[in-house]
Design an enzyme around this catalytic site. Structure first.
Site, PDB file in Angstrom:
ATOM      1  N   GLU B  60       0.884  -1.115  -0.127  1.00 34.82           N
ATOM      2  CA  GLU B  60       0.152   0.025   0.051  1.00 34.82           C
ATOM      3  C   GLU B  60       0.936   1.362   0.149  1.00 34.82           C
ATOM      4  OE1 GLU B  60      -0.886  -2.576   1.380  1.00 34.82           O
ATOM      5  OE2 GLU B  60      -3.127  -3.320   0.727  1.00 34.82           O
ATOM      6  N   HIS B 127     -11.892  -5.215   8.874  1.00 33.77           N
ATOM      7  CA  HIS B 127     -12.646  -5.038   7.464  1.00 33.77           C
ATOM      8  C   HIS B 127     -13.920  -4.254   7.922  1.00 33.77           C
ATOM      9  CE1 HIS B 127     -10.025  -8.402   6.877  1.00 33.77           C
ATOM     10  NE2 HIS B 127     -10.250  -8.224   5.629  1.00 33.77           N
TER      11      HIS B 127
HETATM   12  C1  LIG Z   1      -1.684  -4.706   4.020  1.00 30.25           C
HETATM   13  C2  LIG Z   1      -2.793  -5.601   3.502  1.00 30.25           C
HETATM   14  N1  LIG Z   1      -3.117  -5.252   2.267  1.00 30.25           N
HETATM   15  C3  LIG Z   1      -4.147  -5.882   1.468  1.00 30.25           C
HETATM   16  C4  LIG Z   1      -4.777  -6.826   2.327  1.00 30.25           C
HETATM   17  C5  LIG Z   1      -5.920  -7.807   1.587  1.00 30.25           C
HETATM   18  N2  LIG Z   1      -5.807  -9.178   1.340  1.00 30.25           N
HETATM   19  C6  LIG Z   1      -5.921 -10.027   2.185  1.00 30.25           C
HETATM   20  S1  LIG Z   1      -5.462 -11.544   1.867  1.00 30.25           S
HETATM   21  C7  LIG Z   1      -4.577 -11.004   0.557  1.00 30.25           C
HETATM   22  C8  LIG Z   1      -3.567 -11.680  -0.223  1.00 30.25           C
HETATM   23  C9  LIG Z   1      -2.577 -12.456   0.494  1.00 30.25           C
HETATM   24  O1  LIG Z   1      -1.659 -13.096  -0.333  1.00 30.25           O
HETATM   25  P1  LIG Z   1      -0.564 -13.875   0.383  1.00 30.25           P
HETATM   26  O2  LIG Z   1       0.361 -13.163   1.156  1.00 30.25           O
HETATM   27  O3  LIG Z   1       0.340 -14.454  -0.569  1.00 30.25           O
HETATM   28  O4  LIG Z   1      -1.229 -14.953   1.342  1.00 30.25           O
HETATM   29  P2  LIG Z   1      -1.942 -16.264   0.734  1.00 30.25           P
HETATM   30  O5  LIG Z   1      -3.482 -15.670   0.946  1.00 30.25           O
HETATM   31  O6  LIG Z   1      -1.843 -16.532  -0.576  1.00 30.25           O
HETATM   32  O7  LIG Z   1      -1.743 -17.256   2.237  1.00 30.25           O
HETATM   33  C10 LIG Z   1      -4.908  -9.664   0.285  1.00 30.25           C
HETATM   34  C11 LIG Z   1      -4.412  -8.666  -0.729  1.00 30.25           C
HETATM   35  C12 LIG Z   1      -4.391  -7.048   3.510  1.00 30.25           C
HETATM   36  N3  LIG Z   1      -5.032  -8.058   4.301  1.00 30.25           N
HETATM   37  N4  LIG Z   1      -3.460  -6.521   4.157  1.00 30.25           N
END
Ligand SMILES: Cc1ncc(C[n+]2csc(CCOP(=O)(O)OP(=O)(O)O)c2C)c(N)n1
Ligand SMILES: Cc1ncc(C[n+]2csc(CCOP(=O)(O)OP(=O)(O)O)c2C)c(N)n1
Ligand SMILES: [Mg+2]
Ligand SMILES: [Mg+2]
Lengths: 338, 322, 338, 322
Positions: B60, B127
């Site tokens: 972000e 959220h």
């Molecule tokens: C700082 C932040 N930005 C955006 C999000 C929204 N979000 C929740 S899970 C996700 C994807 C996460 O991907 P990854 O880190 O690869 O973990 P995975 O879900 O694959 O286990 C996003 C963008 C968040 N939780 N935190």
């Protein structure tokens, strides 16, 4: 990796200009030191003494129209990219005639349309994503501009530095980031920021090229930066350069830097970038005289301009937050017919 | 005239602005092929391509900074936060970089930040956050929070065309819940103007976002009172004129918001009314708000946390009887 | 670098426990999927299908008293570190009996004193500095604890991940960070997060060791994590491990993952960590029967417990923000004798 | 009894707490050998060593997160921001991690965040920010802002001993400007209690931080009025009782703060007074605040920005005559 300078040194005429700007940067810094002691400088004064070659060498490596985001020790960059000594001095003194009209201080100003210079903010590291965005914007507009910015050995520890390069690397943006490693972040030695010998190795976290250079050799700074700018411009993505140097004063005027070993200062005094470049250049008498004259008149004029300029009128405080000033301007009833 | 949900109206607004102005582009996580977590940008990638529907890494601070830089060179980035709560991760570049550029060195930052916002969706503490006052208290950014499809479409357009930073808050409990006929190519709606939802003379009820709909529900039980319901639509700058005018007419005012109490906009409104209509007040300014807690997840807790229709009705009756 | 497993595999008794927890994690996930469709789950449901070996292998590599910060797909870690299936299920259902009493959802809970498990927050990357601080705190108290946490391929792009490791590396803290590279961050492929082939190379930005391992081989996960935990405990500073795997469902239940190529799912289905471990283990009939029985009763009991537990009473919403509840509890005058 | 400056009082408070409790330690940039940008921790390194006077890299999100983690395991970190403005860089871990732990899973976070704060030092937009309301509006953290050496010493102790997150704001324009006799080993001063600086019956003047001293200056020109001057000392939780009691006595109230107007604490106080003392009000709640702009750097601009003694006097007279 060590860069083998891909570009040959600039012609003598340009080198003379580089020398002039090195000297101008230092001369303005020295005058500013005096003005500070006279209580005339608004805000802190952060010297570039001993680091001028990084600002000047990199500024001269860019093309017209490129964007640059200087930090507070990069007044050399600001000058070399087309801001006047008057602008620098009047902003130090917070005058109405300054680029910020006294609203901000120090090296915090710029003019994207005229010079491509962006005003930094104090929060370190934040310029990296912003400059990435300028490179992105230029590319979207079909322009072949490069964006360049600087971070210190301390600022290289920030998440902004990291996220900015994460973004720039996957977007393969024409961004050059220079780590100006002057061995200290305020009183904190680089060893307390990182275990790395070369901060340039941080490039490996992004899969981008990283270079190490002598920050006190203006021609090496120029050639490495030039190579990186060219590569970035040709679509090879962001480039990271670490230039090693030493901050030759305290963090700011109030800091006597007693935490820096005397020997270190001694050692780096010998590497003074201006003295070194002078030995290389061997100026002729004529060259020297005209340069000293130009220097003196420019500096005197800038200081005089800044000192004699008016302070900003109070009403200005409530102007310019938004395009429409009425949003902010508000007179409480008790103040109305007061 | 197409009938659009709240979400579709925002989507249409974005679409029409992108059609009209090449300098407008979108940034955010998963906004491309996937169309964004809530599908606001579904179909945009095919129409506008990956350059103008720019998918970002999970960073972000990085992409907010990049949006500011793009705005510096004349583009009009529209940045989506997957949930507006994550704007906390980019707080610094917004309040310090975006908000101060024009003031410090005259550099405009025409950027819009937007995202799903607010509670009542059982989404828990991270959220559901009401972020509006953090930014209303950070000079240099406008804060907009519509409650109807037509306002949403008109205001997102106004934000995109605005030459200063704007934060556009999309109540996700409204995304698919409300529908309205909204003409194509509708004009922008000016930022900073409240909307009188219902005229009345007995008391003024001020709110915004999801709570506009709870207040309307409450009005159903307050038929006997003449309530003037005002939807702020913009949190910063507040429409002081509309508020004062209404109080001068009704002489009583209550503010309802989903946001937590201390430092919520209700306090600001109480101060404004005191400053500009004290003589007209026949009763205290009443606040109906959430308590000063994180947003709890379980429905039983979240409903206890949020102002209820019952709360609004009780408060209105007490004020009317004052 | 590739790790050559420095530690031999755990004894069969332990391996059987690991197998049990792999199965328990998956069984609870499957039940949760059903409960979600029944509208009983509060908040989102993030599956660990196909990734269970990373949670279980790493959880078993830690010593009693170590700290661990699981993310939302690490319910396996939470279970293996001592939280009950009842706790997991009741928190999914937001019940009064759950570890958060319904105030938070998903895998957001922990109990530092009892299990050493820390509740994550949704903002990704933020656990890294927090776990570094726990390692620091333990060291200040003279305890030899290791702190371990997980980030996804997406979360590895955050400034928090970076600043957390910057801090941990210069402090040489006993911190193990596992990058759970499941190839997607929501719908975003890892290629849009980084140019690196191996995210483990991010370790080079900190001057710390980095390892790559097969995330679908529970014994490899165990041995690499064990080696890193040992090194960290012995004062060799933070360790970074990348385990490769694939997220076998959508980001959350609502996501059909149509953006993931079918062949990729096919390929990784063959690498299912539980099937693979089964082939290695060759369970005896007795072992199998007792395990299935224990599994069924544990899961049934957990679901039953969660479903029959009461929802939290509304008053609870205003409790527990501060040590002193009176700070938050406030009844406006219009509500008093209402 | 030693006479201490505001800065020395804070320093002494930290020192005594570190002497008394091994679990208390300091984190921040340049706080060791250098003693911190303003020298608050000068001499601490020699006495307490590098472990308890922990110098951090330039990574606010990193060391704030680390402080939260250390607090999780029972330590009591005191985190210095070199200027409080940089707390914006660690906004997310504070409002989302530190502020919600106890509520979500019962985990206490006994951490104190502190730093030089406020304007009137010609320090410009990034070294003068009033951050208090961002956090007063983030449920889960207490916000303290003393105006005298003895209050500063007593309140820093209270923050350190508090089992919840505290933000301790040190007005840097006061650091070396005011002196007071403060006994050694003085007790903590309870958080959440305002201080009546001067008793009065004609009108209530509420303020905090540097403005306490500007208000005192103003009182010099208001000898003919009986003004009750209240120093909030704590911004969250507010001492509602003290405010209401004073208004019931004086029936008029004005709030003075250096913070910008919209969303400043004056609005919150206006709402509280309306809710709990409306009948007693003989005049509108008046706000004397800075405008909604960044803090300008040049002295002529900053003085125009800040509430002046003249403003305070004018407002008080208008209110008294109301
Ligand atoms: C700082 C932040 N930005 C955006 C999000 C929204 N979000 C929740 S899970 C996700 C994807 C996460 O991907 P990854 O880190 O690869 O973990 P995975 O879900 O694959 O286990 C996003 C963008 C968040 N939780 N935190
Ligand atoms: C995010 C942030 N934290 C703290 C500071 C306070 N600060 C100003 S300059 C400085 C040291 C910077 O060191 P470095 O990045 O190496 O740059 P240098 O001063 O050596 O040029 C610090 C800590 C800041 N400006 N920004
Ligand atoms: Mg440095
Ligand atoms: Mg992933």
């Amino acid at each position: 990796m060590k860069a083998n300078p891909a570009t040959e040194a600039p012609p003598r005429a340009i080198q003379l200009e580089m020398y002039y700007y090195l000297r101008l940067t230092r001369a303005l810094d020295e005058r500013a030191q005096i003005l500070y002691r006279q209580g005339k400088i608004i805000g802190g004064l952060f010297s570039s003494l001993g680091q001028e070659a990084i600002s000047i060498g990199s500024a001269f490596a860019l093309e017209k129209g490129d964007y640059v985001g200087p930090m507070i020790r990069n007044s050399g960059t600001v000058l070399a990219r087309g801001h006047s000594a008057r602008e620098v001095m009047s902003n130090y003194l917070g005058k109405a005639t300054s680029p910020t009209g006294g609203k901000d201080n120090s090296q915090h100003f710029g003019d994207i349309g005229r010079t491509g210079v962006v005003s930094c903010i104090s929060m370190l590291g934040t310029l990296v994503p912003v400059m990435a965005g300028m490179a992105l914007g230029a590319r979207m507009k079909g322009e072949k501009r490069v964006a360049l910015t600087y971070v210190g050995d301390g600022a290289a520890s920030t998440g902004d530095f990291y996220e900015g390069l994460v973004f720039a690397s996957v977007q393969r943006l024409p961004l050059v980031v220079i780590i100006e490693n002057n061995q200290y972040a305020y009183s904190t030695p680089t060893s307390k920021q990182s275990l790395l010998k070369d901060l340039a190795d941080k490039s490996k976290a992004f899969g981008i090229p990283g270079y190490v250079g002598d920050g006190n050799d203006v021609l090496e700074v120029h050639s490495i930066t030039r190579k990186c700018a060219d590569d970035a411009r040709e679509g090879r993505g962001p480039q990271l350069i670490e230039f090693k140097t030493l901050r030759m004063r305290g963090h700011a005027v109030h800091d006597d830097a007693s935490y820096v070993p005397a020997e270190l200062f001694e050692e780096w005094k010998k590497k003074d970038p201006i003295a070194r470049f002078e030995r290389k250049l061997r100026l002729s008498r004529e060259e020297k005289e005209s340069l000293e004259g130009r220097l003196k008149s420019t500096v005197d004029d800038a200081v005089d301009f800044a000192e004699t300029s008016p302070v900003p009128p109070g009403e200005e405080a409530c102007r310019g937050v938004f395009e429409d000033d009425r949003i902010v301007q508000f007179t409480p009833w008790w103040k109305k017919d007061a | 005239m197409p009938e659009l949900t709240f979400l579709q109206a925002i989507s249409r607004g974005l679409w029409e602005e992108m059609e009209a102005d090449k300098s407008v582009f979108l940034m955010g996580e998963d906004i491309g092929r996937y169309g964004g977590a809530f599908k606001v940008t579904e179909g945009f990638l095919d129409r506008f391509g990956p350059e103008r529907v720019l998918e970002t890494p999970l960073a972000e601070e990085g992409f907010v900074g990049a949006a500011i830089g793009a705005a510096y060179v004349g583009l009009r980035p529209v940045v989506e936060f997957q949930f507006i709560d994550f704007i906390a991760c980019a707080f610094d570049p917004i309040v310090n970089f975006a908000c101060t550029s024009r003031y410090r060195w005259g550099q405009a930052v025409p950027v819009t930040f937007r995202g799903p916002w607010g509670g009542a969706t059982k989404a828990g503490p991270f959220h559901s956050r009401n972020v509006e006052m953090w930014f209303a208290h950070a000079p240099g950014i406008k804060v907009v929070a519509p409650s109807t499809p037509s306002d949403a479409k008109g205001l997102i357009k106004a934000c995109i065309r605005d030459n200063d930073p704007c934060l556009f808050l999309e109540h996700k409990a409204l995304y698919r819940r409300i529908k309205e006929e909204v003409p194509d190519h509708s004009p922008p709606i000016p930022i900073g103007k409240a909307r009188i939802v219902r005229e009345g003379s007995g008391l003024t009820m001020v709110t915004y976002g999801l709570m506009v709909h709870r207040c309307l529900e409450a009005l159903g039980q307050l038929q006997d009172l003449s309530v003037e319901l005002i939807d702020l639509r913009t949190i910063y700058p507040l429409d002081r004129g509309a508020l004062v005018e209404s109080v001068k007419k009704t002489s009583k005012i209550m503010v309802v918001h989903e946001d937590t109490r201390t430092g919520g906009v209700a306090g600001e409104i109480a101060a404004i009314v005191n400053e500009e209509a004290f003589e007209d007040l026949d009763g205290p300014v009443i606040r109906v708000t959430s308590p000063d807690t994180p947003v709890p997840s379980a429905p039983s807790l979240e409903e206890a946390f949020l102002p209820s229709v019952r709360d609004i009705v009780d408060a209105a009756r007490k004020l009317a009887a004052y």
